[in-house]
Design a protein around this motif. Structure first.
Motif, PDB file in Angstrom:
ATOM      1  N   ASN A  30       0.850  -1.191   0.000  1.00  0.00           N
ATOM      2  CA  ASN A  30       0.000   0.000   0.000  1.00  0.00           C
ATOM      3  C   ASN A  30       0.884   1.239   0.000  1.00  0.00           C
ATOM      4  O   ASN A  30       1.893   1.283   0.714  1.00  0.00           O
ATOM      5  N   PHE A  60       0.677   5.204   0.840  1.00  0.00           N
ATOM      6  CA  PHE A  60      -0.079   6.303   1.433  1.00  0.00           C
ATOM      7  C   PHE A  60       0.671   7.595   1.138  1.00  0.00           C
ATOM      8  O   PHE A  60       1.856   7.731   1.469  1.00  0.00           O
ATOM      9  N   TYR A  78       1.233  11.509   1.593  1.00  0.00           N
ATOM     10  CA  TYR A  78       1.033  12.580   2.569  1.00  0.00           C
ATOM     11  C   TYR A  78       1.508  13.917   2.010  1.00  0.00           C
ATOM     12  O   TYR A  78       2.518  13.979   1.297  1.00  0.00           O
ATOM     13  N   GLN A  79       0.780  14.952   2.365  1.00  0.00           N
ATOM     14  CA  GLN A  79       1.271  16.313   2.138  1.00  0.00           C
ATOM     15  C   GLN A  79       1.997  16.753   3.396  1.00  0.00           C
ATOM     16  O   GLN A  79       1.431  16.729   4.488  1.00  0.00           O
ATOM     17  N   TYR A 124       5.796   9.751   0.543  1.00  0.00           N
ATOM     18  CA  TYR A 124       5.138   8.450   0.419  1.00  0.00           C
ATOM     19  C   TYR A 124       5.467   7.558   1.606  1.00  0.00           C
ATOM     20  O   TYR A 124       6.604   7.522   2.081  1.00  0.00           O
ATOM     21  N   GLY A 184     -11.515  13.668   5.837  1.00  0.00           N
ATOM     22  CA  GLY A 184     -11.745  13.038   4.541  1.00  0.00           C
ATOM     23  C   GLY A 184     -12.826  11.986   4.673  1.00  0.00           C
ATOM     24  O   GLY A 184     -13.927  12.249   5.168  1.00  0.00           O
ATOM     25  N   ASP A 185     -12.507  10.776   4.256  1.00  0.00           N
ATOM     26  CA  ASP A 185     -13.475   9.673   4.338  1.00  0.00           C
ATOM     27  C   ASP A 185     -13.339   8.869   5.624  1.00  0.00           C
ATOM     28  O   ASP A 185     -14.062   7.874   5.816  1.00  0.00           O
ATOM     29  N   LYS A 220      -3.382  12.323   1.889  1.00  0.00           N
ATOM     30  CA  LYS A 220      -4.145  12.840   0.763  1.00  0.00           C
ATOM     31  C   LYS A 220      -4.674  11.751  -0.154  1.00  0.00           C
ATOM     32  O   LYS A 220      -5.689  11.932  -0.829  1.00  0.00           O
ATOM     33  N   GLU A 221      -3.979  10.607  -0.187  1.00  0.00           N
ATOM     34  CA  GLU A 221      -4.362   9.572  -1.148  1.00  0.00           C
ATOM     35  C   GLU A 221      -3.744   8.241  -0.725  1.00  0.00           C
ATOM     36  O   GLU A 221      -2.708   8.213  -0.046  1.00  0.00           O
ATOM     37  N   SER A 222      -4.377   7.159  -1.124  1.00  0.00           N
ATOM     38  CA  SER A 222      -3.794   5.831  -0.914  1.00  0.00           C
ATOM     39  C   SER A 222      -4.088   4.968  -2.124  1.00  0.00           C
ATOM     40  O   SER A 222      -5.100   5.158  -2.812  1.00  0.00           O
ATOM     41  N   LYS A 223      -3.178   4.041  -2.407  1.00  0.00           N
ATOM     42  CA  LYS A 223      -3.368   3.149  -3.551  1.00  0.00           C
ATOM     43  C   LYS A 223      -2.529   1.897  -3.368  1.00  0.00           C
ATOM     44  O   LYS A 223      -1.605   1.856  -2.551  1.00  0.00           O
TER      45      LYS A 223
END
Length: 280
Positions: free
Chosen positions: A21, A23, A25-26, A45, A134-135, A189-192
């Motif tokens: 994974n 993740f 970050y800003q 990251y 966020g979510d 900010k995002e994960s993938k």
């Protein structure tokens, strides 16, 4: 058909487990305590699996890709401004091994890479306050670390007891963490999913030392970067009587004018970077 379905489900589970994974970050930083309007922002990251993770700056990944291309093609077809744009305030990596419960910090001082194991435990106090970020539904926690008070918001929706930089140990992923002075913050900010954790190429192994010794070297460098680098070069040539790390960089003697310009630029940069993330 039922057996086929179970086999497919099993293969999918294995594939998911094999993946890592990422993740994103800003990171917001105020490196100059005399100019708090000078705010630096970068992406970083956190690549993680249940066994280990690595935290690093996005620009480090971009630099590594550029140098890999140079080595493969033998072409140095990039300009100075391109390298300037890839300079980063996150010029380090933090590797966490959850099996051995160790954190390894790797960074450069002058011409050399150093690595040390973090020897300070991070003790968290979980608070009752919750927030939707966020979510994610998150819960607040606090800790004292390296001279700063930190507040973190973690979510149990993501079952990684990890976070950016050296932060870890909460019952879920850290979505946000910031210090009480507002000097540093890390915001998810995002994960993938990615195929595997990022592995960086190294020109030689980092010098492994104790954290206190790393801090001493860093203090010497900040006090007088020109003398530190000169001592490093003398040590690399086999000089005696000067305590300095062994350098693995180029042995070419720089042009005196270029050297003075480099020393002046380095001194100016260090003067503006007087508010490190770790104060003690």
């Amino acid at each position: 058909m039922k057996k086929i379905g179970l086999i497919i489900l099993g293969l999918c589970s294995q594939l998911s487990f094999a993946q890592a994974n990422r993740f994103i970050y800003q990171v917001t930083m105020k490196p100059d305590s005399t100019n708090r309007n000078d705010i630096k922002t970068e992406l970083a990251y956190l690549d993680a699996t249940p066994e280990k993770s690595i935290f690093y700056g996005e620009k480090r990944l971009q630099r590594d890709s550029l140098f890999t291309k140079v080595r493969q093609t033998g072409s140095f077809n990039f300009d100075r401004s391109q390298m300037q744009n890839l300079r980063s305030n996150i010029d380090f990596t933090v590797d966490k091994d959850f099996k051995t419960n160790t954190k390894t910090f790797t960074s450069r001082i002058a011409r050399d890479q150093y690595a040390y194991e973090e020897d300070r435990p991070m003790e968290w106090k979980i608070l009752t306050e919750t927030a939707k970020i966020g979510d994610y539904k998150t819960q607040k926690a606090e800790t004292q670390f390296a001279g700063r008070s930190w507040f973190a918001w973690f979510t149990t929706d993501i079952p990684f007891q990890d976070g950016p930089y050296k932060f870890s140990g909460l019952p879920g992923l850290i979505v946000k963490v910031e210090d009480s002075k507002g000097d540093y913050s890390f915001d998810l900010k995002e994960s993938k999913k990615i195929a595997a954790i990022q592995a960086f190429s190294q020109s030689g192994n980092p010098v492994k030392i104790k954290r206190k010794d790393f801090e001493k070297q860093e203090t010497l460098f900040r006090k007088d970067p020109a003398s530190f680098m000169q001592a490093s070069m003398v040590s690399a040539r086999g000089g005696s009587g000067i305590s300095a790390p062994q350098s693995r960089g180029s042995m070419r003697t720089p042009d005196p004018n270029q050297r003075r310009q480099m020393e002046t630029r380095m001194a100016e940069e260090l003067k503006k970077n007087n508010n490190p993330i770790e104060l003690k």
